[in-house]
Design a protein around this motif. Structure first.
Motif, PDB file in Angstrom:
ATOM      1  N   GLY A 275       0.815  -1.213   0.000  1.00 32.95           N
ATOM      2  CA  GLY A 275       0.000   0.000   0.000  1.00 32.95           C
ATOM      3  C   GLY A 275       0.843   1.254   0.000  1.00 32.95           C
ATOM      4  N   ILE A 276       1.975   1.216   0.725  1.00 38.81           N
ATOM      5  CA  ILE A 276       2.875   2.371   0.740  1.00 38.81           C
ATOM      6  C   ILE A 276       3.450   2.607  -0.650  1.00 38.81           C
ATOM      7  CG2 ILE A 276       5.037   3.257   1.686  1.00 38.81           C
ATOM      8  CD1 ILE A 276       4.433   1.674   4.246  1.00 38.81           C
ATOM      9  N   VAL A 277       3.824   1.512  -1.311  1.00 39.33           N
ATOM     10  CA  VAL A 277       4.393   1.635  -2.659  1.00 39.33           C
ATOM     11  C   VAL A 277       3.352   2.182  -3.629  1.00 39.33           C
ATOM     12  CG1 VAL A 277       5.374   0.363  -4.588  1.00 39.33           C
ATOM     13  CG2 VAL A 277       6.064  -0.211  -2.258  1.00 39.33           C
ATOM     14  N   ARG A 278       2.116   1.743  -3.491  1.00 42.04           N
ATOM     15  CA  ARG A 278       1.061   2.233  -4.377  1.00 42.04           C
ATOM     16  C   ARG A 278       0.878   3.746  -4.236  1.00 42.04           C
ATOM     17  NH1 ARG A 278      -4.119  -0.764  -6.209  1.00 42.04           N
ATOM     18  NH2 ARG A 278      -5.172   0.875  -7.398  1.00 42.04           N
ATOM     19  N   LYS A 279       0.890   4.215  -2.985  1.00 45.48           N
ATOM     20  CA  LYS A 279       0.767   5.660  -2.758  1.00 45.48           C
ATOM     21  C   LYS A 279       1.948   6.408  -3.352  1.00 45.48           C
ATOM     22  CE  LYS A 279      -1.931   5.269   1.521  1.00 45.48           C
ATOM     23  NZ  LYS A 279      -1.941   5.540   2.988  1.00 45.48           N
ATOM     24  N   ALA A 280       3.147   5.798  -3.268  1.00 45.73           N
ATOM     25  CA  ALA A 280       4.336   6.441  -3.832  1.00 45.73           C
ATOM     26  C   ALA A 280       4.221   6.582  -5.349  1.00 45.73           C
ATOM     27  CB  ALA A 280       5.582   5.637  -3.470  1.00 45.73           C
ATOM     28  N   VAL A 281       3.699   5.543  -6.016  1.00 42.47           N
ATOM     29  CA  VAL A 281       3.554   5.592  -7.471  1.00 42.47           C
ATOM     30  C   VAL A 281       2.472   6.578  -7.868  1.00 42.47           C
ATOM     31  CG1 VAL A 281       2.931   4.267  -9.518  1.00 42.47           C
ATOM     32  CG2 VAL A 281       4.423   3.246  -7.784  1.00 42.47           C
ATOM     33  N   GLU A 282       1.328   6.522  -7.190  1.00 44.47           N
ATOM     34  CA  GLU A 282       0.212   7.387  -7.561  1.00 44.47           C
ATOM     35  C   GLU A 282       0.445   8.845  -7.185  1.00 44.47           C
ATOM     36  OE1 GLU A 282      -3.093   5.553  -5.674  1.00 44.47           O
ATOM     37  OE2 GLU A 282      -3.361   4.036  -7.260  1.00 44.47           O
ATOM     38  N   ALA A 283       1.431   9.096  -6.306  1.00 42.41           N
ATOM     39  CA  ALA A 283       1.738  10.482  -5.953  1.00 42.41           C
ATOM     40  C   ALA A 283       2.431  11.219  -7.093  1.00 42.41           C
ATOM     41  CB  ALA A 283       2.619  10.523  -4.704  1.00 42.41           C
ATOM     42  N   SER A 324      11.400  10.360  -7.772  1.00 45.61           N
ATOM     43  CA  SER A 324      10.410  10.795  -6.768  1.00 45.61           C
ATOM     44  C   SER A 324       9.845   9.597  -6.007  1.00 45.61           C
ATOM     45  CB  SER A 324       9.287  11.567  -7.453  1.00 45.61           C
ATOM     46  OG  SER A 324       8.566  10.737  -8.349  1.00 45.61           O
ATOM     47  N   ILE A 325       9.663   8.458  -6.701  1.00 45.79           N
ATOM     48  CA  ILE A 325       9.179   7.245  -6.019  1.00 45.79           C
ATOM     49  C   ILE A 325      10.213   6.755  -5.012  1.00 45.79           C
ATOM     50  CG2 ILE A 325       8.592   4.816  -6.357  1.00 45.79           C
ATOM     51  CD1 ILE A 325       7.311   5.601  -9.011  1.00 45.79           C
ATOM     52  N   ASN A 326      11.479   6.743  -5.408  1.00 49.16           N
ATOM     53  CA  ASN A 326      12.522   6.282  -4.495  1.00 49.16           C
ATOM     54  C   ASN A 326      12.603   7.165  -3.246  1.00 49.16           C
ATOM     55  OD1 ASN A 326      13.149   4.273  -6.311  1.00 49.16           O
ATOM     56  ND2 ASN A 326      14.858   5.398  -7.239  1.00 49.16           N
ATOM     57  N   LEU A 327      12.538   8.469  -3.426  1.00 45.59           N
ATOM     58  CA  LEU A 327      12.589   9.378  -2.281  1.00 45.59           C
ATOM     59  C   LEU A 327      11.372   9.193  -1.375  1.00 45.59           C
ATOM     60  CD1 LEU A 327      13.888  12.620  -4.064  1.00 45.59           C
ATOM     61  CD2 LEU A 327      15.168  11.092  -2.536  1.00 45.59           C
ATOM     62  N   TYR A 328      10.205   8.999  -1.981  1.00 38.81           N
ATOM     63  CA  TYR A 328       8.985   8.785  -1.194  1.00 38.81           C
ATOM     64  C   TYR A 328       9.124   7.525  -0.347  1.00 38.81           C
ATOM     65  CZ  TYR A 328       3.962   8.487  -0.174  1.00 38.81           C
ATOM     66  OH  TYR A 328       2.736   8.419   0.461  1.00 38.81           O
ATOM     67  N   LEU A 329       9.643   6.442  -0.935  1.00 38.54           N
ATOM     68  CA  LEU A 329       9.790   5.188  -0.200  1.00 38.54           C
ATOM     69  C   LEU A 329      10.803   5.330   0.931  1.00 38.54           C
ATOM     70  CD1 LEU A 329       9.753   2.545  -3.112  1.00 38.54           C
ATOM     71  CD2 LEU A 329       7.922   3.098  -1.502  1.00 38.54           C
ATOM     72  N   MET A 330      11.900   6.040   0.682  1.00 36.77           N
ATOM     73  CA  MET A 330      12.876   6.220   1.751  1.00 36.77           C
ATOM     74  C   MET A 330      12.275   6.947   2.944  1.00 36.77           C
ATOM     75  SD  MET A 330      16.396   7.119  -0.327  1.00 36.77           S
ATOM     76  CE  MET A 330      17.339   7.118   1.198  1.00 36.77           C
ATOM     77  N   LYS A 331      11.497   8.007   2.690  1.00 33.52           N
ATOM     78  CA  LYS A 331      10.875   8.743   3.784  1.00 33.52           C
ATOM     79  C   LYS A 331       9.814   7.909   4.492  1.00 33.52           C
ATOM     80  CE  LYS A 331      11.578  13.229   1.509  1.00 33.52           C
ATOM     81  NZ  LYS A 331      10.900  14.399   0.883  1.00 33.52           N
ATOM     82  N   ALA A 332       8.993   7.179   3.714  1.00 30.69           N
ATOM     83  CA  ALA A 332       7.923   6.377   4.313  1.00 30.69           C
ATOM     84  C   ALA A 332       8.493   5.223   5.133  1.00 30.69           C
ATOM     85  CB  ALA A 332       6.986   5.855   3.217  1.00 30.69           C
ATOM     86  N   PHE A 333       9.532   4.556   4.620  1.00 31.45           N
ATOM     87  CA  PHE A 333      10.119   3.436   5.354  1.00 31.45           C
ATOM     88  C   PHE A 333      10.812   3.916   6.623  1.00 31.45           C
ATOM     89  CE2 PHE A 333      10.634   0.228   1.626  1.00 31.45           C
ATOM     90  CZ  PHE A 333       9.255   0.215   1.485  1.00 31.45           C
ATOM     91  N   GLN A 334      11.412   5.100   6.558  1.00 29.06           N
ATOM     92  CA  GLN A 334      12.044   5.649   7.762  1.00 29.06           C
ATOM     93  C   GLN A 334      10.990   5.954   8.825  1.00 29.06           C
ATOM     94  OE1 GLN A 334      14.290   9.196   7.030  1.00 29.06           O
ATOM     95  NE2 GLN A 334      15.317   9.151   9.017  1.00 29.06           N
ATOM     96  N   ALA A 335       9.829   6.437   8.394  1.00 25.04           N
ATOM     97  CA  ALA A 335       8.751   6.730   9.336  1.00 25.04           C
ATOM     98  C   ALA A 335       8.180   5.457   9.945  1.00 25.04           C
ATOM     99  CB  ALA A 335       7.651   7.530   8.639  1.00 25.04           C
ATOM    100  N   HIS A 336       8.160   4.348   9.198  1.00 20.08           N
ATOM    101  CA  HIS A 336       7.620   3.077   9.702  1.00 20.08           C
ATOM    102  C   HIS A 336       8.689   2.181  10.312  1.00 20.08           C
ATOM    103  CE1 HIS A 336       4.249   4.339   7.152  1.00 20.08           C
ATOM    104  NE2 HIS A 336       3.497   3.450   7.794  1.00 20.08           N
TER     105      HIS A 336
END
Length: 378
Positions: A275-283, A324-336
């Motif tokens: 779900g996190i990855v989906r949000k990263a792609v759709e962002a 942008s997807i890679n940066l989004y995932l790095m921030k989201a994974f750090q938060a989780h």
């Protein structure tokens, strides 16, 4: 003077009859010339009131009429009023036929040239991209055909046995074809490119180790501007032997990428990652999400595979979206609290023998982590 014209003769014909023939020829020339001028003038007025190009082409073709042709026609028709010997009359008929045949061939050749010129100018216009090879080859073939037919017709009219002539040309053609088979191979390959259109000028293609933009398709070679800047010249035959990837005709780009996370990640968090990855792609804009799955248990990571589409064919857009997807995932994974995995290797060393205990202190198990840098090739 009048008596002299009646008493003197040439080829058995009195000179006054030759004078009449010259007068008739002069009048016919004036009629032909004025008629030609009037026809062009009338057609020009008609062409100004119409939007079609056919009448303009007809005018340009008529403007190619040779003045020598009009003069020869008038002279030959004027000579027909004379009672010439049968041998000379037959020769005049041959000359008249040759004159008309050559003029018709000139008209047809000019028409083909006008068609090729306008078609090539439309290709080189504000929206280039069509392949000019087909136009060039067709115009060349049509011109050769026109003049070949004109030559054979003239030779047949003057009494030459064209059957034997054509047969000898066929044998000579085979010999020439064997001598220039490589050139002919590239020529027919260019014709195949023009008919099949695997690519056009301006397309970005990749084949073998070559990647670049098509600049020009010639009769023998194709010129490609590579991504590193130099011009690559490739024979048409060799080019068609390769599997060509035409990225200009790609409607959308399918992207597949993977990543791995640490084995210490809880299963509940793993279930949330798609779900996190989906949000990263759709962002990101210009994207269409397809799927994201926990794919496999890797040697040192839990591997995920993600597939999405980019609706733009621009490679720079693809790289911007992936970044942008890679940066989004790095921030989201750090938060989780999710850590990306990296290849590791554990080495267990046994305890030292007691004999060496006095010289060496006991050593616990040592865990060595080996960092591996990865290079991603596009």
């Amino acid at each position: 003077m009048e008596q002299w014209l009646h008493t003197h003769a040439w080829l058995g014909i009195p000179l006054y009859e030759w004078l009449y023939a010259a007068l008739i020829s002069s009048l016919l020339y004036l009629v032909f010339y004025q008629g030609w001028k009037i026809a062009i003038s009338r057609l020009s007025k008609i062409a100004q009131r119409t939007s079609t190009r056919l009448d303009d082409i007809a005018i340009e073709v008529l403007q190619g009429t040779q003045q020598l042709t009009l003069l020869l026609l008038a002279t030959l028709m004027g000579l027909h009023v004379l009672e010439l010997p049968e041998k000379w009359a037959a020769r005049l008929d041959h000359v008249l036929f040759i004159t008309i045949g050559i003029q018709v061939a000139i008209w047809l050749n000019r028409g083909v040239g006008i068609w090729a010129r306008e078609h090539l100018s439309s290709i080189d216009g504000p929206a280039p991209g069509a392949n000019p090879v087909m136009t060039t080859v067709l115009s060349w073939i049509l011109r050769v055909f026109i003049w070949s037919v004109a030559l054979l017709t003239v030779l047949d009219n003057v009494g030459v046995n064209i059957t034997a002539f054509v047969a000898s040309l066929g044998v000579g053609g085979v010999a020439v074809a064997l001598a220039v088979q490589n050139i002919l191979s590239d020529l027919f390959a260019s014709l195949s490119i023009g008919l099949d259109k695997p690519f056009e000028v301006g397309d970005f293609v990749v084949f073998g180790e070559i990647a670049g933009v098509i600049e020009r398709v010639g009769l023998k070679t194709t010129r490609i501007r590579s991504i590193s800047g130099e011009q690559v010249i490739c024979g048409n035959t060799e080019l068609l032997k390769n599997t060509i990837h035409n990225y200009k005709r790609m409607e959308e780009r399918r992207v597949v990428f993977t990543f791995g996370i640490n084995y210490a990640t809880p299963p509940e968090t793993i279930a949330d990652i798609p779900g996190i990855v989906r949000k990263a792609v759709e962002a990101s804009s210009n994207t269409r999400f397809d799927r994201a799955h926990f794919k496999a248990f890797g040697a040192s990571s839990l591997d995920f595979e993600i597939v999405y589409f980019i609706t733009s064919t621009d490679f720079n857009v693809y790289m911007d979206v992936q970044q942008s997807i890679n940066l989004y995932l790095m921030k989201a994974f750090q938060a989780h609290g999710v850590d990306f995995a990296f290849p590791t290797m554990t080495i267990n060393l046994p305890e030292l023998p007691r004999d060496n205990a006095q010289n060496n202190t006991a050593r616990p198990s040592i865990k060595a982590e080996k960092w591996v840098s990865q290079t991603v090739n596009r």
